[in-house]
Design a protein around this motif. Structure first.
Motif, PDB file in Angstrom:
ATOM      1  N   ALA A  29      36.264  -5.659   5.386  1.00  0.00           N
ATOM      2  CA  ALA A  29      37.124  -4.493   5.166  1.00  0.00           C
ATOM      3  C   ALA A  29      37.091  -4.051   3.707  1.00  0.00           C
ATOM      4  O   ALA A  29      37.210  -2.874   3.405  1.00  0.00           O
ATOM      5  CB  ALA A  29      38.558  -4.813   5.592  1.00  0.00           C
ATOM      6  N   ARG A  30      36.928  -5.014   2.781  1.00  0.00           N
ATOM      7  CA  ARG A  30      37.067  -4.681   1.365  1.00  0.00           C
ATOM      8  C   ARG A  30      35.749  -4.543   0.612  1.00  0.00           C
ATOM      9  O   ARG A  30      35.744  -4.012  -0.504  1.00  0.00           O
ATOM     10  CB  ARG A  30      37.896  -5.773   0.661  1.00  0.00           C
ATOM     11  CG  ARG A  30      39.364  -5.807   1.061  1.00  0.00           C
ATOM     12  CD  ARG A  30      40.091  -4.597   0.525  1.00  0.00           C
ATOM     13  NE  ARG A  30      41.530  -4.760   0.622  1.00  0.00           N
ATOM     14  CZ  ARG A  30      42.347  -3.874   1.162  1.00  0.00           C
ATOM     15  NH1 ARG A  30      41.860  -2.767   1.684  1.00  0.00           N
ATOM     16  NH2 ARG A  30      43.642  -4.089   1.196  1.00  0.00           N
ATOM     17  N   THR A  31      34.650  -5.018   1.176  1.00  0.00           N
ATOM     18  CA  THR A  31      33.406  -5.009   0.414  1.00  0.00           C
ATOM     19  C   THR A  31      32.919  -3.580   0.179  1.00  0.00           C
ATOM     20  O   THR A  31      33.084  -2.697   1.031  1.00  0.00           O
ATOM     21  CB  THR A  31      32.301  -5.822   1.117  1.00  0.00           C
ATOM     22  OG1 THR A  31      31.131  -5.763   0.302  1.00  0.00           O
ATOM     23  CG2 THR A  31      31.960  -5.252   2.476  1.00  0.00           C
ATOM     24  N   GLY A  32      32.316  -3.368  -0.977  1.00  0.00           N
ATOM     25  CA  GLY A  32      31.757  -2.065  -1.279  1.00  0.00           C
ATOM     26  C   GLY A  32      30.247  -2.064  -1.078  1.00  0.00           C
ATOM     27  O   GLY A  32      29.572  -1.123  -1.476  1.00  0.00           O
ATOM     28  N   SER A  33      29.732  -3.136  -0.464  1.00  0.00           N
ATOM     29  CA  SER A  33      28.281  -3.290  -0.333  1.00  0.00           C
ATOM     30  C   SER A  33      27.655  -2.177   0.497  1.00  0.00           C
ATOM     31  O   SER A  33      28.243  -1.682   1.449  1.00  0.00           O
ATOM     32  CB  SER A  33      27.972  -4.646   0.309  1.00  0.00           C
ATOM     33  OG  SER A  33      26.642  -4.664   0.767  1.00  0.00           O
ATOM     34  N   ARG A  34      26.467  -1.767   0.096  1.00  0.00           N
ATOM     35  CA  ARG A  34      25.712  -0.767   0.845  1.00  0.00           C
ATOM     36  C   ARG A  34      25.348  -1.296   2.236  1.00  0.00           C
ATOM     37  O   ARG A  34      25.112  -0.545   3.152  1.00  0.00           O
ATOM     38  CB  ARG A  34      24.415  -0.434   0.101  1.00  0.00           C
ATOM     39  CG  ARG A  34      24.511   0.761  -0.817  1.00  0.00           C
ATOM     40  CD  ARG A  34      23.150   1.103  -1.390  1.00  0.00           C
ATOM     41  NE  ARG A  34      22.463  -0.077  -1.918  1.00  0.00           N
ATOM     42  CZ  ARG A  34      21.326  -0.543  -1.432  1.00  0.00           C
ATOM     43  NH1 ARG A  34      20.746   0.050  -0.420  1.00  0.00           N
ATOM     44  NH2 ARG A  34      20.759  -1.616  -1.949  1.00  0.00           N
ATOM     45  N   LEU A  35      25.281  -2.638   2.330  1.00  0.00           N
ATOM     46  CA  LEU A  35      24.864  -3.263   3.585  1.00  0.00           C
ATOM     47  C   LEU A  35      25.989  -3.327   4.619  1.00  0.00           C
ATOM     48  O   LEU A  35      25.781  -3.759   5.735  1.00  0.00           O
ATOM     49  CB  LEU A  35      24.380  -4.692   3.307  1.00  0.00           C
ATOM     50  CG  LEU A  35      23.070  -4.805   2.559  1.00  0.00           C
ATOM     51  CD1 LEU A  35      22.780  -6.259   2.241  1.00  0.00           C
ATOM     52  CD2 LEU A  35      21.945  -4.210   3.378  1.00  0.00           C
ATOM     53  N   ARG A  36      27.209  -2.901   4.215  1.00  0.00           N
ATOM     54  CA  ARG A  36      28.372  -3.062   5.064  1.00  0.00           C
ATOM     55  C   ARG A  36      28.170  -2.632   6.524  1.00  0.00           C
ATOM     56  O   ARG A  36      28.480  -3.407   7.432  1.00  0.00           O
ATOM     57  CB  ARG A  36      29.556  -2.317   4.438  1.00  0.00           C
ATOM     58  CG  ARG A  36      30.839  -2.520   5.178  1.00  0.00           C
ATOM     59  CD  ARG A  36      32.006  -1.933   4.395  1.00  0.00           C
ATOM     60  NE  ARG A  36      33.192  -1.983   5.219  1.00  0.00           N
ATOM     61  CZ  ARG A  36      33.542  -1.051   6.084  1.00  0.00           C
ATOM     62  NH1 ARG A  36      32.792   0.023   6.206  1.00  0.00           N
ATOM     63  NH2 ARG A  36      34.603  -1.182   6.816  1.00  0.00           N
ATOM     64  N   PRO A  37      27.628  -1.412   6.780  1.00  0.00           N
ATOM     65  CA  PRO A  37      27.437  -1.038   8.191  1.00  0.00           C
ATOM     66  C   PRO A  37      26.594  -2.060   8.953  1.00  0.00           C
ATOM     67  O   PRO A  37      26.893  -2.383  10.097  1.00  0.00           O
ATOM     68  CB  PRO A  37      26.711   0.300   8.110  1.00  0.00           C
ATOM     69  CG  PRO A  37      27.061   0.856   6.783  1.00  0.00           C
ATOM     70  CD  PRO A  37      27.241  -0.326   5.870  1.00  0.00           C
ATOM     71  N   TRP A  38      25.564  -2.594   8.294  1.00  0.00           N
ATOM     72  CA  TRP A  38      24.677  -3.533   8.990  1.00  0.00           C
ATOM     73  C   TRP A  38      25.344  -4.895   9.148  1.00  0.00           C
ATOM     74  O   TRP A  38      25.096  -5.595  10.125  1.00  0.00           O
ATOM     75  CB  TRP A  38      23.340  -3.655   8.258  1.00  0.00           C
ATOM     76  CG  TRP A  38      22.620  -2.341   8.300  1.00  0.00           C
ATOM     77  CD1 TRP A  38      22.473  -1.451   7.287  1.00  0.00           C
ATOM     78  CD2 TRP A  38      21.998  -1.732   9.443  1.00  0.00           C
ATOM     79  NE1 TRP A  38      21.814  -0.336   7.717  1.00  0.00           N
ATOM     80  CE2 TRP A  38      21.497  -0.483   9.024  1.00  0.00           C
ATOM     81  CE3 TRP A  38      21.819  -2.121  10.776  1.00  0.00           C
ATOM     82  CZ2 TRP A  38      20.819   0.383   9.897  1.00  0.00           C
ATOM     83  CZ3 TRP A  38      21.150  -1.261  11.644  1.00  0.00           C
ATOM     84  CH2 TRP A  38      20.661  -0.033  11.209  1.00  0.00           C
ATOM     85  N   LEU A  39      26.209  -5.275   8.189  1.00  0.00           N
ATOM     86  CA  LEU A  39      26.955  -6.522   8.351  1.00  0.00           C
ATOM     87  C   LEU A  39      27.912  -6.402   9.542  1.00  0.00           C
ATOM     88  O   LEU A  39      28.074  -7.332  10.333  1.00  0.00           O
ATOM     89  CB  LEU A  39      27.736  -6.859   7.074  1.00  0.00           C
ATOM     90  CG  LEU A  39      26.877  -7.202   5.845  1.00  0.00           C
ATOM     91  CD1 LEU A  39      27.755  -7.422   4.615  1.00  0.00           C
ATOM     92  CD2 LEU A  39      26.023  -8.439   6.100  1.00  0.00           C
TER      93      LEU A  39
END
Lengths: 267, 286
Positions: B95-105
């Protein structure tokens, strides 16, 4: 000071590391099945003994698997198209019309989701036996529309709620009839919701075991029910091979869906 | 106003296909099943004609069946606890990460969720059986001499069901945690609260509605699950839904199966009703 900073650095890395670990652990059974499908032995072995694709050939050339796959696809496609049509109409009415008791109706539409699938299934089994529809294609499709409808309604509701109602009204004012205004203006706006709902619906229908296993006839079964029965009778690498094909298909489907409409937003 | 215009204005015209379907293949079948549970079972002939509460009384007076109901309920509670403890930190990160990979995670959470449940249970059979990977590893490392019994018992069901339902819990929690304004956590930090205090006094209480709805969802799914308990529990280690399965398809005692089905349904609906009241009270308080 530096000790504090170091501590914070470690603290900052623990959460991502933990998250990654759990995400990977979630995939372990999947990887195990894929590995098991490659073994040259007649029994299941992980890690596989040698590497062969023989089990895949065996499964693909097995007519009963192909029959079950074709039947599953037929049911899933028909059920999804029906579910999308009546689910979109219902979601549209709930948002754009002043429906008396709309909250109660929305709850009712979601009810098949919270009701235990086994209970719905045995109720349908008794009901279909009474009215003489047991074992027919139409009875199975109707059951699948019922269990997929909540997914379509949920995804489409979210999309319609965020689409601007004034655009459709503007089209009406400019002379378009209700159908044209819906198909040319609103439909393109809610496409992501439709696609996501359709994908959920297709997967739920195609994968279903708890409802289908009570309703399929002896002659014609769905692929997951066939795999379920096979696992119950004893496991072999052939089951791992057909399972791996399902894993690859599901993964491919999801990647396409994510690229197409940003699927993760609808989960 | 004509009927046609009323159907159009009120939206019932557009709603009618969905409502008719719900009546035809949801409400009607459940109404038809109810009397089945109130008829006696006549061996060899099926459903009798007289009326009786014996099917319910027999289940509630039978130690074997009561134990199975208790087992289903305790599995539900423990699976809720394990998915919550394992899932909360993961959900918080996602919920909190700003990573570009977030959708894939997040897709890594959704993928096992959408993968066929037979396939996932099959994977656990391969992992947990006596000569499965987990036992081989533990023996190989020298932690144990003989294989642990990890399947066809409570442990097997707990592991399998936790894996199957963890994604549901995580997705519900992500939604809730995303809705908590970050400013609140930052403000508490600025005023001197430790990280632990911020979590315990700000984040966790504010995410309580998500914990409640995720917990109810996982509990309901666990006590209704059929495929995983059957494959990881085998034909002898029963839960409520596998018992209903056997009554209808193997033993053919439909009246007793129907009674069990309504007991399961009552538990589920009761829970959903209670949680509805609870979450309403919470929104009023806040």
């Amino acid at each position: 000071m530096s000790a504090v900073r170091l501590g914070r650095g470690i603290g900052g890395a623990v959460l991502p590391a933990y998250a990654l670990l759990v995400l990977l652990l979630l995939q372990v059974p999947v990887v195990i099945v894929m590995l098991a499908s490659l073994t040259t032995t007649g029994y299941l072995a992980v890690p596989p003994v040698g590497v062969t694709l023989d089990w895949y050939w065996k499964v693909i050339s097995d007519a009963s698997y192909i029959d079950a796959l074709t039947f599953s696809l037929t049911v899933a496609v028909i059920a999804t198209l029906l579910s999308l049509t009546i689910g979109t109409a219902a979601a549209y009415a709930l948002i754009r019309r002043k429906v008396p008791g709309s909250e109660a109706i929305a709850t009712l539409l979601m009810a098949p989701l919270v009701f235990p699938a086994v209970v719905v299934a045995v109720a349908l089994l008794r009901y279909y036996s009474l009215i003489g529809l047991r074992g027919t294609l139409i009875s199975l499709v109707a059951a699948h529309v019922l269990i997929t409808l909540p997914y379509v309604v949920r995804s489409v509701l979210a999309s319609i709620a965020s689409a601007d109602a004034q655009l459709e009204e503007a089209a009406r004012t400019l002379g378009a009839d209700a159908w044209t205004a819906f198909f040319k203006v609103t439909l393109p706006l809610i496409r992501p919701g439709l696609v996501a709902g359709g994908i959920f619906s297709f997967i739920v229908s195609f994968d279903d075991v708890p409802v289908s296993i009570f309703l399929v006839s002896v002659r014609q079964t769905t692929l997951p029910v066939k795999i379920f029965t096979a696992v119950e009778h004893g496991i072999d690498p052939g089951i791992a091979a057909i399972s791996t094909l399902l894993i690859i298909a599901t993964g491919f489907f999801l990647v396409v869906a994510e690229r197409w409409v940003g699927f993760h937003r609808f989960a | 106003m004509t009927l046609g215009r009323w159907l159009n204005r009120s939206g019932f015209g557009l709603l009618s296909p969905a409502l008719l379907l719900l009546i035809a293949v949801f409400a009607a079948p459940l109404l038809v099943l109810l009397p089945v549970s109130l008829h006696p079972y006549v061996p060899g002939r099926g459903i009798g004609t007289s009326w009786t509460f014996d099917n319910y009384l027999a289940i509630l007076g039978d130690g074997f069946r009561l134990e199975i109901i208790g087992r289903s309920l305790s599995l539900g509670i423990i699976v809720v606890a394990t998915t919550l403890v394992i899932g909360y930190p993961l959900a918080y990160f996602l919920a909190r990460t700003g990573s570009r990979l977030r959708p894939w995670l997040i897709m890594l959470v959704i993928f096992p969720l959408l993968l066929n449940v037979v396939v996932r249970s099959f994977g656990w059979i391969v992992l947990l059986s006596n000569y499965g990977l987990v036992n081989e590893l533990l023996i190989g490392v020298g932690l144990i001499d003989r294989p642990l019994k990890l399947i066809f018992n409570f442990t097997g069901l707990l592991i399998g069901l936790t894996h199957i339902f963890l994604p549901f819990m995580v997705l519900v929690l992500i939604g809730t945690i995303q809705g908590i304004p970050r400013d609140l956590e930052d403000a508490a930090r600025t005023m001197g609260a430790s990280r632990a205090a911020v979590f315990l006094k700000v984040t966790l209480p504010l995410s309580a509605p998500g914990v409640l709805s995720g917990g109810i969802l996982v509990f309901v799914l666990t006590i209704s699950a059929l495929v995983t308990p059957r494959l990881l529990g085998g034909p002898t280690y029963q839960v409520m839904s596998t018992l209903i399965f056997d009554e209808f398809l193997k033993i053919l005692n439909w009246p007793r199966g129907a009674a069990m089905a309504f007991i399961l349904t009552t538990i589920v609906l009761l829970l959903i009703w209670v949680s509805g009241r609870l979450s309403r009270r919470w929104t009023v308080v806040r």
